[in-house]
Scaffold this motif. Sequence first.
Motif, PDB file in Angstrom:
ATOM      1  N   CYS A  51      -1.698  40.633  -3.393  1.00  0.00           N
ATOM      2  CA  CYS A  51      -2.009  40.065  -4.711  1.00  0.00           C
ATOM      3  C   CYS A  51      -0.928  39.079  -5.156  1.00  0.00           C
ATOM      4  N   ALA A  52       0.332  39.435  -4.958  1.00  0.00           N
ATOM      5  CA  ALA A  52       1.429  38.553  -5.357  1.00  0.00           C
ATOM      6  C   ALA A  52       1.390  37.255  -4.554  1.00  0.00           C
ATOM      7  N   ARG A  68       2.561  36.582   5.198  1.00  0.00           N
ATOM      8  CA  ARG A  68       3.166  36.718   3.871  1.00  0.00           C
ATOM      9  C   ARG A  68       3.194  38.160   3.371  1.00  0.00           C
ATOM     10  N   ALA A  69       2.207  38.949   3.735  1.00  0.00           N
ATOM     11  CA  ALA A  69       2.148  40.340   3.270  1.00  0.00           C
ATOM     12  C   ALA A  69       2.828  41.304   4.241  1.00  0.00           C
ATOM     13  N   CYS A  70       3.281  40.789   5.376  1.00  0.00           N
ATOM     14  CA  CYS A  70       3.981  41.609   6.386  1.00  0.00           C
ATOM     15  C   CYS A  70       3.123  42.800   6.830  1.00  0.00           C
ATOM     16  N   VAL A  71       1.914  42.493   7.284  1.00  0.00           N
ATOM     17  CA  VAL A  71       0.980  43.539   7.699  1.00  0.00           C
ATOM     18  C   VAL A  71       0.157  43.009   8.867  1.00  0.00           C
ATOM     19  N   ASP A  72      -0.311  43.910   9.724  1.00  0.00           N
ATOM     20  CA  ASP A  72      -1.118  43.450  10.847  1.00  0.00           C
ATOM     21  C   ASP A  72      -2.550  43.164  10.385  1.00  0.00           C
ATOM     22  N   MET A  73      -3.269  42.422  11.207  1.00  0.00           N
ATOM     23  CA  MET A  73      -4.599  41.926  10.828  1.00  0.00           C
ATOM     24  C   MET A  73      -5.589  43.051  10.526  1.00  0.00           C
ATOM     25  N   SER A  74      -5.603  44.108  11.329  1.00  0.00           N
ATOM     26  CA  SER A  74      -6.578  45.176  11.079  1.00  0.00           C
ATOM     27  C   SER A  74      -6.286  45.882   9.757  1.00  0.00           C
TER      28      SER A  74
END
Length: 154
Positions: A51-52, A68-74
Motif C-alpha cells: 500500500c505504501a 519494492r515490497a520485498c516479497v516473492d511473486m507468489s
Amino acid sequence: MAKRKQTSIIVDHDLEAAIPYLVARTGSRMGNAFSKALKPYGLSLTEWRVCASLGHTPHQRLSELVVRACVDMSALSRIIDRLIEQGFVCRERSEEDARALRISLTEEGAALAREIVPLAQHYEAIALNCFTKAEVKVLRTLLDRLYENTEVLV
C-alpha cells in the motif's frame, strides 16, 4: 550408549559483527514493532509495504511491486488478492500494453495509507533519533549502495 566427548568448536566468524546479521536483526526488530502497530488496521507489514509503495508510485506492475515490497511473486499475488477483497487496491489494464496489469490503490486504500503514514514516520523517527540528519542521509546512502551491490548475489 557411549558418551560423546564435548568439544569446543571454534569458528572464525563473529555472527554478531556480520553486516547481513546486523541489517537483518535491525529490520526484524523494527518490522516486528511496526507489525504490532498495524494490527488495528487489519494489515500485515508486507500488505502495508504494498500500500505504501502504491501510494508513493501508483499504477505499478507486479514485477515492480515485488522489488519494492520485498516479497516473492507468489506471495505478492496472494497479498494483492487479499487487498482487493478488502477494497484497498484494484487491478487495471496498462494503457501502454493492454495485456499488462497494473495495481493501484482505491480511494479507500489511499485514505488508509494516508492515515498510516504518520505512524510509519513516527516509528522511523524513534529508530533514528540517535542520529543527526547528516548521519541519517549517510545511512540511507550506504544502505542503498549495499542493496545495489548485493544484486550479484541473486
